[in-house]
Design a protein around this motif. Structure first.
Motif, PDB file in Angstrom:
ATOM      1  N   ALA A 103       0.832  -1.204   0.000  1.00 53.16           N
ATOM      2  CA  ALA A 103       0.000   0.000   0.000  1.00 53.16           C
ATOM      3  C   ALA A 103       0.865   1.251   0.000  1.00 53.16           C
ATOM      4  CB  ALA A 103      -0.926  -0.007   1.217  1.00 53.16           C
ATOM      5  N   VAL A 104       1.973   1.226   0.779  1.00 49.82           N
ATOM      6  CA  VAL A 104       2.884   2.378   0.828  1.00 49.82           C
ATOM      7  C   VAL A 104       3.541   2.589  -0.528  1.00 49.82           C
ATOM      8  CG1 VAL A 104       4.990   3.282   1.872  1.00 49.82           C
ATOM      9  CG2 VAL A 104       3.309   2.109   3.292  1.00 49.82           C
ATOM     10  N   PHE A 105       3.928   1.486  -1.161  1.00 47.87           N
ATOM     11  CA  PHE A 105       4.570   1.571  -2.480  1.00 47.87           C
ATOM     12  C   PHE A 105       3.613   2.193  -3.497  1.00 47.87           C
ATOM     13  CE2 PHE A 105       5.616  -0.251  -6.655  1.00 47.87           C
ATOM     14  CZ  PHE A 105       6.949   0.109  -6.751  1.00 47.87           C
ATOM     15  N   TRP A 106       2.348   1.763  -3.488  1.00 45.36           N
ATOM     16  CA  TRP A 106       1.369   2.291  -4.438  1.00 45.36           C
ATOM     17  C   TRP A 106       1.078   3.768  -4.154  1.00 45.36           C
ATOM     18  CZ3 TRP A 106      -0.350   2.425  -8.927  1.00 45.36           C
ATOM     19  CH2 TRP A 106      -1.605   2.930  -9.262  1.00 45.36           C
ATOM     20  N   THR A 107       1.033   4.130  -2.871  1.00 48.31           N
ATOM     21  CA  THR A 107       0.824   5.534  -2.509  1.00 48.31           C
ATOM     22  C   THR A 107       1.961   6.398  -3.020  1.00 48.31           C
ATOM     23  OG1 THR A 107      -0.401   4.918  -0.513  1.00 48.31           O
ATOM     24  CG2 THR A 107       0.520   7.139  -0.591  1.00 48.31           C
ATOM     25  N   SER A 108       3.195   5.920  -2.874  1.00 48.76           N
ATOM     26  CA  SER A 108       4.349   6.687  -3.351  1.00 48.76           C
ATOM     27  C   SER A 108       4.356   6.774  -4.866  1.00 48.76           C
ATOM     28  CB  SER A 108       5.654   6.057  -2.844  1.00 48.76           C
ATOM     29  OG  SER A 108       5.814   4.739  -3.337  1.00 48.76           O
ATOM     30  N   ILE A 109       3.906   5.714  -5.547  1.00 48.22           N
ATOM     31  CA  ILE A 109       3.804   5.745  -7.010  1.00 48.22           C
ATOM     32  C   ILE A 109       2.847   6.848  -7.443  1.00 48.22           C
ATOM     33  CG2 ILE A 109       2.838   4.519  -8.993  1.00 48.22           C
ATOM     34  CD1 ILE A 109       5.528   3.492  -8.484  1.00 48.22           C
ATOM     35  N   VAL A 156      13.384   6.013  -8.361  1.00 47.60           N
ATOM     36  CA  VAL A 156      14.099   5.680  -7.133  1.00 47.60           C
ATOM     37  C   VAL A 156      13.218   5.829  -5.897  1.00 47.60           C
ATOM     38  CG1 VAL A 156      16.021   6.365  -5.636  1.00 47.60           C
ATOM     39  CG2 VAL A 156      16.336   6.278  -8.125  1.00 47.60           C
ATOM     40  N   VAL A 157      12.456   6.918  -5.824  1.00 45.11           N
ATOM     41  CA  VAL A 157      11.688   7.223  -4.612  1.00 45.11           C
ATOM     42  C   VAL A 157      10.672   6.125  -4.250  1.00 45.11           C
ATOM     43  CG1 VAL A 157       9.986   8.797  -3.606  1.00 45.11           C
ATOM     44  CG2 VAL A 157      12.050   9.698  -4.685  1.00 45.11           C
ATOM     45  N   PRO A 158       9.855   5.634  -5.182  1.00 45.06           N
ATOM     46  CA  PRO A 158       8.938   4.541  -4.819  1.00 45.06           C
ATOM     47  C   PRO A 158       9.670   3.301  -4.303  1.00 45.06           C
ATOM     48  CG  PRO A 158       8.267   5.517  -6.902  1.00 45.06           C
ATOM     49  CD  PRO A 158       9.604   6.080  -6.573  1.00 45.06           C
ATOM     50  N   ILE A 159      10.834   3.026  -4.868  1.00 43.04           N
ATOM     51  CA  ILE A 159      11.613   1.871  -4.413  1.00 43.04           C
ATOM     52  C   ILE A 159      12.054   2.070  -2.965  1.00 43.04           C
ATOM     53  CG2 ILE A 159      13.752   0.572  -4.730  1.00 43.04           C
ATOM     54  CD1 ILE A 159      13.505   1.137  -7.734  1.00 43.04           C
ATOM     55  N   ILE A 160      12.569   3.282  -2.664  1.00 42.06           N
ATOM     56  CA  ILE A 160      13.016   3.570  -1.305  1.00 42.06           C
ATOM     57  C   ILE A 160      11.843   3.520  -0.334  1.00 42.06           C
ATOM     58  CG2 ILE A 160      13.965   5.370   0.208  1.00 42.06           C
ATOM     59  CD1 ILE A 160      15.766   6.219  -2.051  1.00 42.06           C
ATOM     60  N   MET A 161      10.702   4.076  -0.736  1.00 41.42           N
ATOM     61  CA  MET A 161       9.527   4.043   0.143  1.00 41.42           C
ATOM     62  C   MET A 161       9.077   2.607   0.382  1.00 41.42           C
ATOM     63  SD  MET A 161       8.619   6.974   1.275  1.00 41.42           S
ATOM     64  CE  MET A 161       6.941   6.613   1.802  1.00 41.42           C
ATOM     65  N   GLY A 162       9.163   1.772  -0.654  1.00 39.06           N
ATOM     66  CA  GLY A 162       8.820   0.371  -0.494  1.00 39.06           C
ATOM     67  C   GLY A 162       9.732  -0.328   0.479  1.00 39.06           C
ATOM     68  N   ILE A 163      11.032  -0.023   0.408  1.00 35.28           N
ATOM     69  CA  ILE A 163      12.002  -0.623   1.312  1.00 35.28           C
ATOM     70  C   ILE A 163      11.762  -0.153   2.743  1.00 35.28           C
ATOM     71  CG2 ILE A 163      14.451  -0.720   1.927  1.00 35.28           C
ATOM     72  CD1 ILE A 163      15.079  -0.544  -1.076  1.00 35.28           C
TER      73      ILE A 163
END
Length: 322
Positions: free
Chosen positions: A2-8, A312-319
């Motif tokens: 959910a966090v990854f999709w929100t950042s996307i 890069v940002v969605p990847i970092i938020m996912g991590i």
């Protein structure tokens, strides 16, 4: 997930606003003077208003002590970042006219025109006081040590560089400084101040995000995305900015929490890590030209990082969500 999709979705919103500036500039709607005027409005009018109102709305004077912890982390991160980036340019045998650019490009972030809109999109206006911590140190380091590092490889200066002291108190920082007395003597300033004052400051401050991203779109059009040429040295700088810098910040925060038991608010730690992964600061090509470095390389670094951060940002938020 959910966090990854929100950042996307947040990043997609940013891309669309950048695209507006890019397309409008391509159509010739903005002349060469418009972007400079837009930059002045953002830096000297809208951003101070935004920071001032965010401090009054969402900050308490008791939180200043907690901000000092983040300040220490950011300072240490910059020290470590410059040491490692110096080792990188030596090991990778980066040419002299690119060494200072690589080192400063890895460590200097675009905290205003991309970092702020990005942080607001991800965490909301409540994160602005946390972002200010990174912004203050980033600004001071860029205009002191960062400029000196670039000038050190200028064959015409012989390591002599003048420091422009006005950069130490930029207009956005005054929004923070002016807010402090209100926080001390008028804790409920947003309700005590006249409505026309708070409404005006809030509405003007709301211009920061869209205008900043439109400005970046204009700059990308001016620089020319198609002019970017990926080389070994450019890839080193990009990896340093997007991988090395946030890893250093994450490691410091993790070590502080688990080794020294120094805890930070989750949003504060995420803000510092995200800011450590924002694109290289936009004036790098100007400094390259001023100190006889490789202007094309500096331009490619700014353009490449300004485009790639959306991946890069969605990847970092996912991590971070893990």
């Amino acid at each position: 997930m959910a966090v990854f999709w929100t950042s996307i979705q947040s990043v997609l919103s940013i891309i669309i606003m950048m695209a507006i500036g890019y397309v409008c500039k391509g159509k010739g709607w903005f002349d060469d003077h418009f972007s400079k005027s837009l930059s002045q409005i953002i830096m000297k009018v809208a951003l101070p208003c935004s920071i001032f109102m965010s401090m009054l709305d969402r900050f308490k004077i008791s939180q200043l002590k907690s901000l000092s912890i983040g300040l220490v982390y950011v300072i240490i991160a910059f020290v470590i970042g410059y040491i490692i980036s110096w080792l990188l340019v030596v090991v990778c045998r980066v040419p002299a006219n690119q060494r200072g650019l690589v080192m400063t490009g890895i460590n200097g972030a675009n905290t205003v025109f991309i970092g702020l809109p990005l942080n607001v999109a991800l965490f909301g206006n409540v994160s602005i006081p946390y972002l200010l911590v990174y912004y203050i140190v980033n600004t001071i380091v860029i205009w002191t040590f960062g400029v000196w590092v670039i000038a050190a490889y200028d064959p015409t200066t012989k390591n002599k560089v003048s420091i422009d002291w006005k950069h130490f108190l930029p207009a956005p920082l005054w929004g923070f400084i002016v807010a402090i007395p209100f926080l001390i003597w008028m804790p409920n300033a947003t309700t005590q101040l006249p409505t026309f004052v708070t409404t005006t400051l809030t509405d003007v401050g709301a211009l920061v995000t869209p205008l900043s991203l439109i400005y970046i779109g204009i700059m990308l059009k001016d620089f020319g995305i198609q002019s970017v040429r990926f080389s070994k040295n450019l890839n080193v700088a990009i990896l340093g900015r997007f991988v090395l810098s946030p890893i250093i910040m994450f490691a410091l925060i993790y070590a502080g929490a688990h080794g020294l038991h120094v805890n930070m608010a989750s949003m504060f730690s995420k803000t510092l890590i995200i800011q450590a992964a924002t694109p290289s600061f936009a004036v790098l090509p100007i400094l390259a030209d001023q100190y006889h470095s490789d202007v094309k390389f500096a331009t490619s670094l700014v353009v490449a990082t300004s485009c790639l951060f959306v991946i890069v940002v969605p990847i970092i938020m996912g991590i971070l969500s893990l």
